[in-house]
Design an enzyme around this catalytic site. Sequence first.
Site, PDB file in Angstrom:
ATOM      1  N   ASP A  96     -11.193   3.022   4.050  1.00 24.36           N
ATOM      2  CA  ASP A  96     -11.632   1.624   4.044  1.00 24.36           C
ATOM      3  C   ASP A  96     -13.157   1.518   3.972  1.00 24.36           C
ATOM      4  OD1 ASP A  96      -9.665  -0.372   4.079  1.00 24.36           O
ATOM      5  OD2 ASP A  96      -9.201  -0.064   6.201  1.00 24.36           O
ATOM      6  N   GLN A 128      -4.731  -1.274   9.548  1.00 22.25           N
ATOM      7  CA  GLN A 128      -4.710  -2.629   8.992  1.00 22.25           C
ATOM      8  C   GLN A 128      -5.311  -3.617   9.989  1.00 22.25           C
ATOM      9  OE1 GLN A 128      -3.843  -3.337   5.863  1.00 22.25           O
ATOM     10  NE2 GLN A 128      -4.216  -5.516   6.098  1.00 22.25           N
ATOM     11  N   LYS A 162       0.844  -1.203   0.000  1.00 23.17           N
ATOM     12  CA  LYS A 162       0.000   0.000   0.000  1.00 23.17           C
ATOM     13  C   LYS A 162       0.873   1.246   0.000  1.00 23.17           C
ATOM     14  CE  LYS A 162      -3.850  -2.284   2.323  1.00 23.17           C
ATOM     15  NZ  LYS A 162      -4.616  -2.546   3.553  1.00 23.17           N
TER      16      LYS A 162
HETATM   17  N1  GUN Z   1      -7.384  -6.676   6.373  1.00 25.18           N
HETATM   18  C1  GUN Z   1      -7.862  -7.440   5.367  1.00 25.18           C
HETATM   19  N2  GUN Z   1      -8.504  -6.681   4.465  1.00 25.18           N
HETATM   20  C2  GUN Z   1      -8.425  -5.413   4.902  1.00 25.18           C
HETATM   21  C3  GUN Z   1      -8.892  -4.170   4.396  1.00 25.18           C
HETATM   22  O1  GUN Z   1      -9.540  -4.070   3.345  1.00 25.18           O
HETATM   23  N3  GUN Z   1      -8.603  -3.081   5.147  1.00 25.18           N
HETATM   24  C4  GUN Z   1      -7.927  -3.149   6.318  1.00 25.18           C
HETATM   25  N4  GUN Z   1      -7.717  -2.029   6.997  1.00 25.18           N
HETATM   26  N5  GUN Z   1      -7.488  -4.285   6.815  1.00 25.18           N
HETATM   27  C5  GUN Z   1      -7.734  -5.405   6.107  1.00 25.18           C
END
Ligand code: GUN
Length: 296
Positions: free
Chosen positions: A122, A99, A55
Amino acid sequence: MEPEKIIDGKALAAALRVRVAAATARLRDEHAVIPGLAAVLVGDDPASQVYVRNKNRQTVEAGMNSLGRALPAETSEQALLEVVEELNADPSVHGILVQLPLPAHIGASAVIDCIDPEKDVDGFHLRNVGRLATGREGLVPCTPLGCMMLLEDRLGDLTGREAVIVGRSNIVGKPMAQLLLGANCTVTVAHSRTRDLPSVCRRADILVAAVGRARMIGGDWIKPGATVIDVGINRVAADEAGKTRLVGDVDFGPAMEVAGAITPVPGGVGPMTIACLLRNTVVAACRQNGIQVPDI
Ligand code: GUN
């Protein structure tokens, strides 16, 4: 194998990243705004470390600022909430992502509730969940948004299609259902307690698999000609030497024979997720600065 059956998420994600980078350059040149994304990682889960590193790298490659934090596993919930508050208050941060999963001593809900909904790239905050459910403008979770882009690229208008989602998570299944409903599909959300899951899946013109069980969905669960979107990322043993590889929730080989179109794993939904995160960050930066959101 008929290559046209395969939905090339890698290529579509690359194209989306090009549009995001162009929009970012315009924001910089015309408005002196550089979108900033803060990805917060707590602890040392190896998969999460890889995701966050990707990311951060793609954020920078798109011309945006990566303002993330890596915090030790023993960080208290209170300390994490303070970090989120700091990022909420920082005008150079337009998108915040914490995350998941978080270490067991931290409540994910408390953290998500604390993120400024306008920076919640998100789309997990209750405010954005409610906006999506009621058809109002907000920020949409990245993985389902990526799935919709893949579907609309392949099928065009989705009106009237029979869609079945397998999996009811807050991150994928539920928001996917809202998006497909919003696109005028007839939507069924199936899950581990659904009776006769294969028959339910066989109804689908659009089948979205988001259960997290390797190759669970067999070729004979798929209606001939259906479009299959495989959200699963499962690590399985590849050989006796202990090597592993990634497979989806769909048994790809047999499914290929029956489906009209299908996403591979890897190279399908996965690359779209981060590209959509970058897109959401541009959208958030525009809205926070009163700039019209470009079509990306
Ligand atoms: N862990 C697995 N998928 C995601 C996501 O789309 N966003 C976040 N913040 N954590 C995750």
